[in-house]
Design an enzyme around this catalytic site. Structure first.
Site, PDB file in Angstrom:
ATOM      1  N   GLU A 177       0.827  -1.222   0.000  1.00  5.27           N
ATOM      2  CA  GLU A 177       0.000   0.000   0.000  1.00  5.27           C
ATOM      3  C   GLU A 177       0.855   1.264   0.000  1.00  5.27           C
ATOM      4  OE1 GLU A 177      -2.446   0.460   3.492  1.00  5.27           O
ATOM      5  OE2 GLU A 177      -3.591   2.106   2.637  1.00  5.27           O
ATOM      6  N   LYS A 219      -2.472  -2.047  -3.087  1.00  2.00           N
ATOM      7  CA  LYS A 219      -3.528  -1.210  -2.497  1.00  2.00           C
ATOM      8  C   LYS A 219      -3.135   0.254  -2.702  1.00  2.00           C
ATOM      9  CE  LYS A 219      -5.903  -0.180   1.851  1.00  2.00           C
ATOM     10  NZ  LYS A 219      -6.545  -0.744   3.040  1.00  2.00           N
TER      11      LYS A 219
END
Ligand code: 5MM
Length: 337
Positions: A177, A219
């Protein structure tokens, strides 16, 4: 642990048009959200909130995996089940946030580097014993005057790749992420430029460190104008810019892209994901999914307010948002009344 297990888990997390539920807020973040609603900032209240989420009827229809925080994975439901077991029994793959937070980056005012690599191998082994099958680590990139610096992008990408390699060694699928923040008055074009650079650097590091792309998920942020930007672009423009950026940077071997919501209003996040899937789904090599925290939890938290009497209505609000986002994965989300 075989590569095939990682690949199977990564695919399972985004199978059936489902998404991920991020419920991995650290105590500080969770307490901040509780404080805004006058909910007590205690371990017991955090447990109650997480129990409400995990036991929400119908959650598994739209959620393939849930990301827990360290405190939560050690807690139990009222029925005495560890949260990871309760999720697994419901058909939701349990995961765990393993970074220890974004800390000021030395010599780079206004920028951070995410920490948590020391002792990570041992922590991953413990989390795997507790039932976690995937993990998550968030690097944070701010846009501003002269920001981000190359150094900030590099150190965060490097840490993400080191974390991802350790996860795969431990048999856990890494959710990678790198978040470019919405704070500021920058344009959509500037966000696109920075996000592209961040994703390029992240995948270069993942490659350099031998991470199996088929056994991970990305992500990212959507490509958006800053929250204070004078021009707030259309859903259409956001969908186009986001997909263009991903196509330039994310290898086709990655099975899924699960967006963070980053502070977008819940319905707008659904509408933007929906538009991407309507226009581009048939042409994309990876699934376009969601891994929202605020955009799924906030309406339910507003309804709960820390009161036992509001649990059922809050669970309905939560599941409504997860269903809306599953519909958005199919390009079937309808604007809600
Ligand atoms: C960007 O934050 C992640 C996605 O949440 P949103 O959809 O609300 O943007 C989220 O998983 C985040 O990493 C957790 O909430 C943990 O945050 P902290 O800052 O408490 O570690």
């Amino acid at each position: 642990m075989t590569a095939q297990t990682l690949i199977d888990t990564a695919r399972a997390l985004v199978a059936g048009d489902k998404g991920l539920l991020a419920m991995d807020e650290s105590n500080a973040t969770c307490n901040k959200r509780f404080a805004a609603l006058g909910i007590p900032q205690t371990e017991a209240a955090r447990r109650d909130w997480r129990e409400l989420i995990v036991t929400a009827p119908g959650l598994a229809d739209s959620i393939g995996g849930a990301i827990l925080f360290d405190e939560t994975i050690r807690q139990k439901t009222d029925a005495g089940l560890p949260f990871a077991k309760a999720l697994a029994d419901a058909g939701i793959i349990p995961g765990i946030k393993v970074d220890t937070g974004a800390k000021p980056l030395a010599g780079h005012p206004g920028e951070t580097v995410t920490e948590g690599l020391d002792g990570l191998r041992e922590r991953l082994a413990e989390y795997a014993m507790m039932g976690a099958r995937f993990a998550k680590w968030r690097g944070v990139i701010a846009i501003g005057d002269g920001l981000p610096t190359r150094a900030c992008i590099r150190v965060n990408a490097h840490a993400l790749a080191r974390y991802a390699a350790l996860c795969q060694e431990a048999g856990l699928v890494p959710i990678v992420e790198p978040e470019v923040l919405m704070d500021g008055d920058h344009s959509l074009a500037r966000c696109a430029e920075v996000t592209e650079e961040v994703l390029h650097r992240t995948f270069a590091e993942l490659r350099a460190q031998g991470v199996l792309l088929e056994g991970m998920l990305l992500k990212p942020n959507m490509v958006l104008p800053g929250l204070k930007a004078p021009v707030q672009d259309s859903v259409d423009a956001v969908a186009e810019a986001t997909v263009a950026c991903l196509l330039r940077t994310v290898p086709a071997a990655v099975p899924g892209v699960a967006f963070l919501s980053g502070g977008q209003p819940a319905r707008l996040a659904s509408a933007r994901l929906n538009e991407m899937n309507i226009r581009f789904r048939s042409r994309l090599p990876w699934a376009l999914a969601f891994s929202f925290s605020r955009a799924v939890q906030q309406p339910a938290l507003d309804a709960w307010k820390g009161e036992a009497a509001n649990v059922a209505v809050a669970q309905k609000a939560l599941v409504q948002r997860t269903r809306a986002n599953r519909a958005a994965r199919r390009g079937e989300y309808k604007e809600e009344a």
